[in-house]
Design a protein around this motif. Structure first.
Motif, PDB file in Angstrom:
ATOM      1  N   ALA A  44     -51.249  -6.067  60.418  1.00  0.00           N
ATOM      2  CA  ALA A  44     -50.915  -5.668  61.796  1.00  0.00           C
ATOM      3  C   ALA A  44     -51.712  -4.431  62.202  1.00  0.00           C
ATOM      4  O   ALA A  44     -52.224  -4.358  63.322  1.00  0.00           O
ATOM      5  N   LYS A  45     -51.831  -3.479  61.304  1.00  0.00           N
ATOM      6  CA  LYS A  45     -52.612  -2.271  61.601  1.00  0.00           C
ATOM      7  C   LYS A  45     -54.094  -2.597  61.733  1.00  0.00           C
ATOM      8  O   LYS A  45     -54.798  -1.995  62.550  1.00  0.00           O
ATOM      9  N   ALA A  46     -54.565  -3.559  60.946  1.00  0.00           N
ATOM     10  CA  ALA A  46     -55.981  -3.920  60.982  1.00  0.00           C
ATOM     11  C   ALA A  46     -56.352  -4.649  62.279  1.00  0.00           C
ATOM     12  O   ALA A  46     -57.516  -4.652  62.673  1.00  0.00           O
ATOM     13  N   LEU A  47     -55.382  -5.264  62.928  1.00  0.00           N
ATOM     14  CA  LEU A  47     -55.672  -6.015  64.152  1.00  0.00           C
ATOM     15  C   LEU A  47     -55.976  -5.120  65.353  1.00  0.00           C
ATOM     16  O   LEU A  47     -56.551  -5.580  66.340  1.00  0.00           O
ATOM     17  N   VAL A  48     -55.607  -3.849  65.287  1.00  0.00           N
ATOM     18  CA  VAL A  48     -55.756  -2.972  66.451  1.00  0.00           C
ATOM     19  C   VAL A  48     -57.209  -2.899  66.928  1.00  0.00           C
ATOM     20  O   VAL A  48     -57.503  -3.158  68.104  1.00  0.00           O
ATOM     21  N   TRP A  49     -58.133  -2.555  66.057  1.00  0.00           N
ATOM     22  CA  TRP A  49     -59.531  -2.367  66.487  1.00  0.00           C
ATOM     23  C   TRP A  49     -60.218  -3.658  66.895  1.00  0.00           C
ATOM     24  O   TRP A  49     -60.874  -3.700  67.953  1.00  0.00           O
ATOM     25  N   PRO A  50     -60.091  -4.748  66.134  1.00  0.00           N
ATOM     26  CA  PRO A  50     -60.730  -5.985  66.605  1.00  0.00           C
ATOM     27  C   PRO A  50     -60.174  -6.472  67.949  1.00  0.00           C
ATOM     28  O   PRO A  50     -60.936  -6.932  68.810  1.00  0.00           O
TER      29      PRO A  50
END
Length: 165
Positions: A44-50
């Motif tokens: 979930a945290k990794a989805l922020v930038w993409p």
């Protein structure tokens, strides 16, 4: 006068499509805020930038569609009044080129989706998986948008050919 109505209706539909893409970018930005504020898992945290990059890309697509087609409404009327035959011929040529370009897009976007799916399958990093998921979703959305554009362009092209006879 039928051709000018067809042309302006087509341009208005493209402007409406641009507004819908802009609305989609706002939805993506809201999702980004949700993942940023509420995301607890690494994915979930990794989805922020993409997703943020995808939202910015959708803003660019929306702006490009809008800025390319909004002025055309007035330009179509002027060009048609100046030389109706030349206007019709140029529109037939432009829509034929667009049909060719869209056919190419429908080959490239699925290839990108396949590459992104492979990235999801073979990557262990949450960031790379998030990039893959976002890419698949973005390309699918672009295919949906472009399929509507293709259908609208094909109908417009056919109407121009019929009206030109």
């Amino acid at each position: 006068m039928e051709i000018i109505k067809l042309s302006t209706d087509w341009a208005r539909a493209e402007v409406f499509s641009a507004k819908m893409v802009g609305l989609m970018s706002l939805v993506v930005f809201l999702i980004v805020v949700g993942f940023w504020q509420l995301g607890k898992t690494p994915m979930a945290k990794a989805l922020v930038w993409p997703l943020l990059v995808a939202g910015l890309f959708l803003v660019a697509v929306s702006a490009g569609l809008y800025l390319a087609n909004k002025p055309r409404i007035a330009q179509f009327e002027t060009a048609y009044k100046n030389n109706a035959d030349a206007f019709t011929k140029s529109e037939i040529e432009r829509t034929a080129k667009s049909k060719h370009d869209l056919a190419l897009v429908f080959k490239i976007l699925p290839a990108i989706i396949i590459a992104a799916a492979l990235l999801i399958m073979f990557s262990q990093s949450p960031l790379w998986r998030a990039i893959g998921v976002t890419t698949v979703l973005l390309m699918a959305l672009l295919m949906l948008i472009d399929s509507n554009t293709d259908a609208r362009n094909t109908a417009y092209h056919q109407d121009l050919l019929t009206a030109n006879r």
